[in-house]
Scaffold this motif. Structure first.
Motif, mmCIF file in Angstrom:
data_model
loop_
_atom_site.group_PDB
_atom_site.id
_atom_site.type_symbol
_atom_site.label_atom_id
_atom_site.label_comp_id
_atom_site.label_asym_id
_atom_site.label_seq_id
_atom_site.Cartn_x
_atom_site.Cartn_y
_atom_site.Cartn_z
ATOM 1 N N ILE A 13 -36.725 26.454 0.700
ATOM 2 C CA ILE A 13 -37.410 27.784 1.165
ATOM 3 C C ILE A 13 -36.723 28.730 0.564
ATOM 4 C CG2 ILE A 13 -38.287 29.660 2.555
ATOM 5 C CD1 ILE A 13 -38.789 27.087 4.574
ATOM 6 N N VAL A 14 -37.077 29.342 -0.512
ATOM 7 C CA VAL A 14 -36.072 30.495 -1.272
ATOM 8 C C VAL A 14 -36.715 32.094 -0.929
ATOM 9 C CG1 VAL A 14 -35.355 31.160 -3.429
ATOM 10 C CG2 VAL A 14 -35.938 28.834 -3.108
ATOM 11 N N ASN A 15 -35.659 32.836 -0.175
ATOM 12 C CA ASN A 15 -36.073 34.221 -0.124
ATOM 13 C C ASN A 15 -35.693 34.704 -1.650
ATOM 14 O OD1 ASN A 15 -36.073 36.781 0.560
ATOM 15 N ND2 ASN A 15 -34.001 36.849 1.472
ATOM 16 N N PRO A 16 -36.388 35.596 -2.302
ATOM 17 C CA PRO A 16 -36.235 35.820 -3.620
ATOM 18 C C PRO A 16 -35.386 37.367 -3.649
ATOM 19 C CG PRO A 16 -38.330 35.158 -3.598
ATOM 20 C CD PRO A 16 -37.960 35.051 -2.343
ATOM 21 N N ASN A 17 -34.906 37.678 -2.336
ATOM 22 C CA ASN A 17 -34.105 38.672 -2.540
ATOM 23 C C ASN A 17 -32.781 38.222 -1.989
ATOM 24 O OD1 ASN A 17 -33.937 39.625 0.295
ATOM 25 N ND2 ASN A 17 -35.985 40.027 0.125
ATOM 26 N N THR A 18 -31.829 38.944 -1.980
ATOM 27 C CA THR A 18 -30.397 38.534 -1.588
ATOM 28 C C THR A 18 -30.045 39.064 -0.028
ATOM 29 O OG1 THR A 18 -29.391 40.562 -2.612
ATOM 30 C CG2 THR A 18 -29.604 38.480 -3.956
ATOM 31 N N SER A 19 -30.752 39.593 0.772
ATOM 32 C CA SER A 19 -30.410 39.983 1.996
ATOM 33 C C SER A 19 -30.232 38.557 2.833
ATOM 34 C CB SER A 19 -31.455 40.849 2.765
ATOM 35 O OG SER A 19 -31.542 41.013 3.843
ATOM 36 N N PRO A 20 -28.996 38.622 3.541
ATOM 37 C CA PRO A 20 -28.742 37.585 4.313
ATOM 38 C C PRO A 20 -29.690 37.553 5.523
ATOM 39 C CG PRO A 20 -26.822 38.827 4.198
ATOM 40 C CD PRO A 20 -27.743 39.351 3.206
ATOM 41 N N GLY A 21 -29.739 38.857 6.073
ATOM 42 C CA GLY A 21 -30.608 39.069 7.283
ATOM 43 C C GLY A 21 -32.060 38.650 7.125
ATOM 44 N N VAL A 22 -32.497 38.992 6.059
ATOM 45 C CA VAL A 22 -34.000 38.716 5.746
ATOM 46 C C VAL A 22 -33.868 37.150 5.707
ATOM 47 C CG1 VAL A 22 -35.872 38.912 4.146
ATOM 48 C CG2 VAL A 22 -34.657 40.865 4.792
ATOM 49 N N THR A 23 -33.192 36.506 4.804
ATOM 50 C CA THR A 23 -33.318 35.180 4.850
ATOM 51 C C THR A 23 -33.053 34.569 6.225
ATOM 52 O OG1 THR A 23 -32.004 35.457 2.728
ATOM 53 C CG2 THR A 23 -32.103 33.083 3.733
ATOM 54 N N ALA A 24 -32.400 34.878 7.088
ATOM 55 C CA ALA A 24 -32.367 34.279 8.477
ATOM 56 C C ALA A 24 -33.539 34.457 9.088
ATOM 57 C CB ALA A 24 -31.333 34.955 9.318
ATOM 58 N N ARG A 25 -34.488 35.761 9.095
ATOM 59 C CA ARG A 25 -35.578 35.776 9.496
ATOM 60 C C ARG A 25 -36.666 34.705 8.986
ATOM 61 N NH1 ARG A 25 -36.323 39.902 13.196
ATOM 62 N NH2 ARG A 25 -34.791 41.500 13.206
ATOM 63 N N ILE A 26 -36.645 34.780 7.782
ATOM 64 C CA ILE A 26 -37.693 33.645 6.944
ATOM 65 C C ILE A 26 -37.302 32.122 7.514
ATOM 66 C CG2 ILE A 26 -38.021 32.581 4.792
ATOM 67 C CD1 ILE A 26 -37.684 35.305 3.741
ATOM 68 N N ALA A 32 -39.694 27.751 13.212
ATOM 69 C CA ALA A 32 -40.591 27.619 14.275
ATOM 70 C C ALA A 32 -41.817 26.648 14.164
ATOM 71 C CB ALA A 32 -41.008 29.118 14.668
ATOM 72 N N VAL A 33 -42.526 26.518 13.011
ATOM 73 C CA VAL A 33 -43.662 25.449 12.846
ATOM 74 C C VAL A 33 -43.167 24.350 12.131
ATOM 75 C CG1 VAL A 33 -45.180 27.401 12.552
ATOM 76 C CG2 VAL A 33 -43.867 26.649 10.624
ATOM 77 N N ALA A 34 -41.568 23.906 12.203
ATOM 78 C CA ALA A 34 -41.357 22.564 11.746
ATOM 79 C C ALA A 34 -41.614 21.475 12.898
ATOM 80 C CB ALA A 34 -39.892 22.541 11.445
ATOM 81 N N HIS A 35 -42.082 20.338 12.317
ATOM 82 C CA HIS A 35 -42.286 19.183 13.072
ATOM 83 C C HIS A 35 -41.037 18.451 13.259
ATOM 84 C CE1 HIS A 35 -46.583 18.735 11.971
ATOM 85 N NE2 HIS A 35 -46.186 19.739 12.596
ATOM 86 N N PRO A 36 -40.736 17.745 14.502
ATOM 87 C CA PRO A 36 -39.393 16.823 14.682
ATOM 88 C C PRO A 36 -39.302 15.993 13.412
ATOM 89 C CG PRO A 36 -40.891 16.726 16.525
ATOM 90 C CD PRO A 36 -41.776 17.248 15.515
ATOM 91 N N GLY A 37 -37.853 16.274 13.076
ATOM 92 C CA GLY A 37 -37.376 15.381 11.763
ATOM 93 C C GLY A 37 -37.397 16.307 10.601
ATOM 94 N N ASP A 38 -38.288 17.306 10.468
ATOM 95 C CA ASP A 38 -38.499 18.006 9.194
ATOM 96 C C ASP A 38 -36.951 18.633 8.676
ATOM 97 O OD1 ASP A 38 -41.011 17.786 8.891
ATOM 98 O OD2 ASP A 38 -41.736 19.459 9.884
ATOM 99 N N ARG A 39 -36.897 18.611 7.579
ATOM 100 C CA ARG A 39 -35.599 19.170 7.019
ATOM 101 C C ARG A 39 -36.025 20.679 6.088
ATOM 102 N NH1 ARG A 39 -32.691 18.472 2.492
ATOM 103 N NH2 ARG A 39 -33.513 16.605 1.944
ATOM 104 N N PHE A 40 -35.759 21.672 6.699
ATOM 105 C CA PHE A 40 -35.957 23.180 5.863
ATOM 106 C C PHE A 40 -34.737 23.737 5.561
ATOM 107 C CE2 PHE A 40 -40.305 23.616 8.334
ATOM 108 C CZ PHE A 40 -40.831 22.514 7.665
ATOM 109 N N THR A 41 -34.601 23.828 4.170
ATOM 110 C CA THR A 41 -33.346 24.209 3.734
ATOM 111 C C THR A 41 -33.770 25.757 3.153
ATOM 112 O OG1 THR A 41 -32.345 22.523 3.048
ATOM 113 C CG2 THR A 41 -31.478 24.380 1.948
ATOM 114 N N THR A 42 -33.370 26.890 3.808
ATOM 115 C CA THR A 42 -33.667 28.291 3.149
ATOM 116 C C THR A 42 -32.491 29.012 2.828
ATOM 117 O OG1 THR A 42 -35.130 28.270 5.223
ATOM 118 C CG2 THR A 42 -34.750 30.473 4.087
ATOM 119 N N VAL A 43 -32.504 29.509 1.580
ATOM 120 C CA VAL A 43 -31.368 30.101 0.781
ATOM 121 C C VAL A 43 -32.170 31.448 0.067
ATOM 122 C CG1 VAL A 43 -30.477 28.006 0.155
ATOM 123 C CG2 VAL A 43 -31.983 28.975 -1.381
#
Length: 224
Positions: A13-26, A32-43
Motif C-alpha cells: 500500500i503506497v501513500n503517494p505523498n510523503t507525510s508519515p502521519g497520513v501514511t500511518a492513518r492509511i 482494520a479490514v485485514a484478515h488473520p495472516g494478511d501482510r500489508f506493507t504501507t509506505v
C-alpha cells in the motif's frame, strides 16, 4: 495477476505523498479490514510532495511512487495507491504488469457503482474539489454525483491531523449530504483514511473509505 497458492493476502500500500502521519492513518485503515495472516506493507512515496492537492502535485509524485515500490523486497499479491488521484496508476501498471493495481478513487467509485443511486463526496478542503470532480468523471460516476463539499477555507492543518481536527465538521457534511438526497458518501482524500469507521454509526447513509474499499476489491481479485 499473481498466482495465489495461499489463503492470506500480501499487499503493498503506497501513500503517494510523503507525510508519515497520513501514511500511518492509511495503514491503520487497511489493517482494520485485514484478515488473520494478511501482510500489508504501507509506505510513503520515496520523495515528492508532502500532500497532493493539484494535478501538478500528482505528476510530481509519480517518480517517488515508483521509487518506493522499487525499494520493496519480497512478493506481493497487489498494490494499492492510496491517493484520490490514483497517483501513478498507469505507470505502476506498466512497470508491474503481473500484479493487480488499484487506486483508492477507482475503488471508492467502484463501490458507488455497486451500491447504485446518487452519492456525494466529502473532502477536507475546497481546493481538492476540482480534481475529485475530474476523477468522478474519469471513473464513470459523474451522473450520480450530487455534490462535492468540504469545510470552508483553505487547509490550515497538518495533513496527519485533518481527520481528528475536522472530524465533527466532516460528520455534519455527511449528514447534510443525506438530507440533500445522497444515498452514500465517499470520503475524498488520503488524510481522511479510517475516518469512515469512526463516523458511520452517526450517519444515516453508508460512508465509503477508499483505502478499505481497495483492500476488499483486491481480495476479491486475488481470490483470498
Amino acid at each position: 495477476m499473481a498466482t495465489i497458492g495461499h489463503l492470506v493476502m500480501r499487499l503493498l500500500i503506497v501513500n503517494p505523498n510523503t507525510s508519515p502521519g497520513v501514511t500511518a492513518r492509511i495503514n491503520a485503515a487497511a489493517q482494520a479490514v485485514a484478515h488473520p495472516g494478511d501482510r500489508f506493507t504501507t509506505v510513503p512515496a520515496a520523495f515528492g510532495p508532502s500532500l497532493i492537492v493539484t494535478e501538478e502535485d500528482g505528476r510530481a509524485a509519480v517518480a517517488g511512487v515508483l521509487a518506493a515500490i522499487a525499494q520493496q523486497e519480497g512478493d506481493f499479491d497487489g498494490i494499492v495507491l492510496a491517493s484520490f488521484g490514483d497517483t501513478g496508476a498507469p505507470e505502476v501498471r506498466a512497470a508491474h504488469a503481473h500484479l493487480p493495481v488499484i487506486g483508492i478513487a477507482e475503488a471508492a467509485f467502484a463501490e458507488v457503482r455497486r451500491r447504485g443511486g446518487p452519492f456525494a463526496i466529502v473532502t477536507f478542503a475546497p481546493e481538492v474539489a476540482a480534481p475529485l470532480h475530474h476523477k468522478s468523471h474519469e471513473h464513470g460516476v459523474l451522473d450520480q454525483l450530487v455534490g462535492i463539499v468540504s469545510p470552508p477555507g483553505p487547509l490550515r492543518h497538518d495533513p496527519a491531523d485533518v481527520a481528528d481536527t475536522l472530524g465533527l465538521a466532516i460528520l455534519d457534511l455527511c449528514r447534510a449530504c443525506a438530507v440533500d438526497g445522497a444515498q452514500s458518501v465517499v470520503l475524498g482524500g488520503g488524510p481522511l483514511a479510517g475516518l469512515a469507521h469512526r463516523l458511520q454509526d452517526r450517519c444515516p447513509i453508508p460512508i465509503i473509505d477508499g483505502t478499505q474499499a481497495a483492500v476488499r476489491q483486491l481480495r476479491d481479485a486475488c481470490g483470498t
